[in-house]
Design a protein around this motif. Structure first.
Motif, PDB file in Angstrom:
ATOM      1  N   GLY A 196      -1.547   0.266   3.448  1.00  0.00           N
ATOM      2  CA  GLY A 196      -0.466   0.700   4.328  1.00  0.00           C
ATOM      3  C   GLY A 196       0.755  -0.207   4.282  1.00  0.00           C
ATOM      4  O   GLY A 196       1.760   0.092   4.912  1.00  0.00           O
ATOM      5  N   GLU A 197       0.684  -1.319   3.557  1.00  0.00           N
ATOM      6  CA  GLU A 197       1.841  -2.209   3.431  1.00  0.00           C
ATOM      7  C   GLU A 197       2.958  -1.461   2.716  1.00  0.00           C
ATOM      8  O   GLU A 197       2.720  -0.706   1.776  1.00  0.00           O
ATOM      9  N   ARG A 198       4.193  -1.655   3.170  1.00  0.00           N
ATOM     10  CA  ARG A 198       5.332  -0.943   2.596  1.00  0.00           C
ATOM     11  C   ARG A 198       6.351  -1.916   2.028  1.00  0.00           C
ATOM     12  O   ARG A 198       6.459  -3.047   2.479  1.00  0.00           O
ATOM     13  N   GLU A 202       4.442   2.635  -0.540  1.00  0.00           N
ATOM     14  CA  GLU A 202       3.347   2.245   0.351  1.00  0.00           C
ATOM     15  C   GLU A 202       2.100   1.983  -0.483  1.00  0.00           C
ATOM     16  O   GLU A 202       1.765   2.755  -1.377  1.00  0.00           O
ATOM     17  N   TRP A 261       0.858   1.579  -5.718  1.00  0.00           N
ATOM     18  CA  TRP A 261       2.020   1.836  -4.875  1.00  0.00           C
ATOM     19  C   TRP A 261       2.366   3.318  -4.970  1.00  0.00           C
ATOM     20  O   TRP A 261       2.536   3.846  -6.059  1.00  0.00           O
ATOM     21  N   LEU A 294       6.825   6.844  -0.834  1.00  0.00           N
ATOM     22  CA  LEU A 294       6.834   7.374   0.517  1.00  0.00           C
ATOM     23  C   LEU A 294       8.112   8.164   0.763  1.00  0.00           C
ATOM     24  O   LEU A 294       8.082   9.249   1.326  1.00  0.00           O
TER      25      LEU A 294
END
Length: 109
Positions: free
Chosen positions: A22-24, A48, A54, A57
């Motif tokens: 969930g890291e963006r 994301e 990756w 998004l």
């Protein structure tokens, strides 16, 4: 993994090193890779991490729009519209990090 280390401890240690799901991040669409704050008006793609790769998004027009996706609650916290108990806990956490003693750069009472 050493022979005397349990599999659970090794897995927990490995999980701490991995990037959280969930890291963006926002990446420039044109030109070489640069820091996010450079060329604020350039278009960006917001990515994301799904635990494996990756994933795109959104595509946005500039850094401000990308920041809205990267930090969704930042505007409410900056304007003071958030929950007051959250603000108090954040400030108490900051104060809790100071250790005892006068310290080199602390103001005297």
């Amino acid at each position: 993994m050493s022979e005397d280390e349990s599999l659970e401890r090794w897995a927990a240690r490995r999980a701490q090193r991995l990037r959280p799901v969930g890291e963006r991040k926002a990446v420039h669409l044109v030109g070489p890779p640069r820091a996010p704050h450079v060329d604020r008006e350039a278009p960006r793609v917001v990515l994301e991490w799904d635990g494996y790769q990756w994933v795109t998004l959104a595509v946005v027009a500039n850094y401000v729009e990308a920041a809205r996706l990267l930090y969704p609650g930042a505007q409410e916290r900056a304007l003071g519209n958030g929950d007051p108990s959250e603000r108090q806990s954040e400030s108490s956490e900051r104060g809790a990090r100071l250790g005892p003693g006068p310290g080199r750069h602390r103001k005297s009472p």
